[in-house]
Scaffold this motif. Structure first.
Motif, PDB file in Angstrom:
ATOM      1  N   ALA A 177       0.828  -1.207   0.000  1.00 29.50           N
ATOM      2  CA  ALA A 177       0.000   0.000   0.000  1.00 29.50           C
ATOM      3  C   ALA A 177       0.859   1.253   0.000  1.00 29.50           C
ATOM      4  N   TRP A 178       1.934   1.241   0.771  1.00 26.52           N
ATOM      5  CA  TRP A 178       2.820   2.407   0.858  1.00 26.52           C
ATOM      6  C   TRP A 178       3.503   2.663  -0.487  1.00 26.52           C
ATOM      7  N   ARG A 179       3.999   1.609  -1.102  1.00 27.61           N
ATOM      8  CA  ARG A 179       4.642   1.740  -2.407  1.00 27.61           C
ATOM      9  C   ARG A 179       3.671   2.274  -3.451  1.00 27.61           C
ATOM     10  N   SER A 180       2.400   1.912  -3.311  1.00 31.66           N
ATOM     11  CA  SER A 180       1.393   2.314  -4.294  1.00 31.66           C
ATOM     12  C   SER A 180       0.851   3.714  -4.037  1.00 31.66           C
ATOM     13  N   GLY A 181       1.307   4.355  -2.959  1.00 27.89           N
ATOM     14  CA  GLY A 181       0.844   5.700  -2.641  1.00 27.89           C
ATOM     15  C   GLY A 181      -0.459   5.734  -1.876  1.00 27.89           C
ATOM     16  N   LEU A 182      -0.900   4.580  -1.378  1.00 19.88           N
ATOM     17  CA  LEU A 182      -2.170   4.531  -0.641  1.00 19.88           C
ATOM     18  C   LEU A 182      -2.006   4.925   0.821  1.00 19.88           C
ATOM     19  N   LEU A 183      -0.766   4.984   1.294  1.00 18.86           N
ATOM     20  CA  LEU A 183      -0.479   5.446   2.651  1.00 18.86           C
ATOM     21  C   LEU A 183       0.407   6.673   2.560  1.00 18.86           C
ATOM     22  N   ASP A 184      -0.083   7.772   3.072  1.00 20.43           N
ATOM     23  CA  ASP A 184       0.659   9.037   3.012  1.00 20.43           C
ATOM     24  C   ASP A 184       1.470   9.192   4.291  1.00 20.43           C
ATOM     25  N   ALA A 185       2.698   8.685   4.264  1.00 19.86           N
ATOM     26  CA  ALA A 185       3.555   8.752   5.453  1.00 19.86           C
ATOM     27  C   ALA A 185       4.998   8.664   5.021  1.00 19.86           C
ATOM     28  N   ASP A 186       5.882   9.351   5.762  1.00 26.99           N
ATOM     29  CA  ASP A 186       7.300   9.188   5.482  1.00 26.99           C
ATOM     30  C   ASP A 186       7.795   7.933   6.193  1.00 26.99           C
TER      31      ASP A 186
END
Length: 208
Positions: A177-186
């Protein structure tokens, strides 16, 4: 021709090993640029400047090449995790967990193209889906062994395994999800949240 006969100072086995590495390197490059589906026998041979004959010298088929490429990146990632844990071996279990999460999450952030090999969409490839499932199970077993010295003496083994498996499977999905931009977090924020989840899942199992 024996393997010991040399051309340009190299034996036949050495040249064969070099060709295999060239094919594997080409596959990894294409995978990182275009995804696993773009890794074809002809494309890999063209990138490596080798003929089809040399492909089949090293790999039975495309699936075997994909599996070897996956396993190389998986093993590199597991070495990073083990090195991070080893550097905190005298620390509490949750500090070791945080160190492991930190190294993987920052690796995904710093090398997103390479990270897609493990944390990308493998739908459509039976061999990669099987390897993903197998890796989740093997990583679960590894983390259980690393945690064993820190566990309470009366821990239910099955209950603990279920929780670790939940954590590993969830981590993989979060990376996707993070790689796909679905999680907005550093990366640092994500490590904090993941450590919090790990703390919640492990609280009933770890020594005080």
């Amino acid at each position: 021709m024996t393997a010991s006969r040399r051309y340009s100072g190299k034996t036949a086995d050495e040249r064969r090993a070099e060709r295999r590495l060239a094919l594997l390197g080409a596959a990894l490059d294409i995978w990182q640029e275009q995804g696993w589906a773009a890794v074809t026998m002809r494309g890999v041979c063209a990138r490596a400047n080798l003929t089809d004959r040399y492909f089949y010298e090293s790999f039975t088929n495309r699936d075997e090449l994909l599996a070897v490429a996956w396993e190389q990146v998986r093993d590199e990632t597991l070495r990073m995790v083990l090195d991070a844990v080893a550097a905190h071996i005298d620390k509490p279990a949750l500090e070791q967990l945080r160190a492991a999460l930190d190294v993987v999450v920052h690796h995904v952030q710093e090398e997103p193209a390479r990270a897609q090999i493990l944390f990308g969409d493998h739908a459509g490839s039976a061999v990669l889906e099987q390897l993903r499932r197998q890796t989740v199970q093997e990583t679960t077993g590894l983390l259980i062994e690393l945690a064993r010295p820190h566990l309470k003496p009366d821990v239910d083994g099955l209950e603990f395994r279920v929780n670790v498996l939940l954590g590993i499977g969830g981590f993989v999905e979060i990376m996707l999800a993070w790689r796909s931009g679905l999680l907005d977090a550093d990366a640092d924020t994500l490590v904090e949240h993941l450590t919090g989840v790990g703390t919640s899942l492990s609280r009933m199992f770890l020594k005080g």
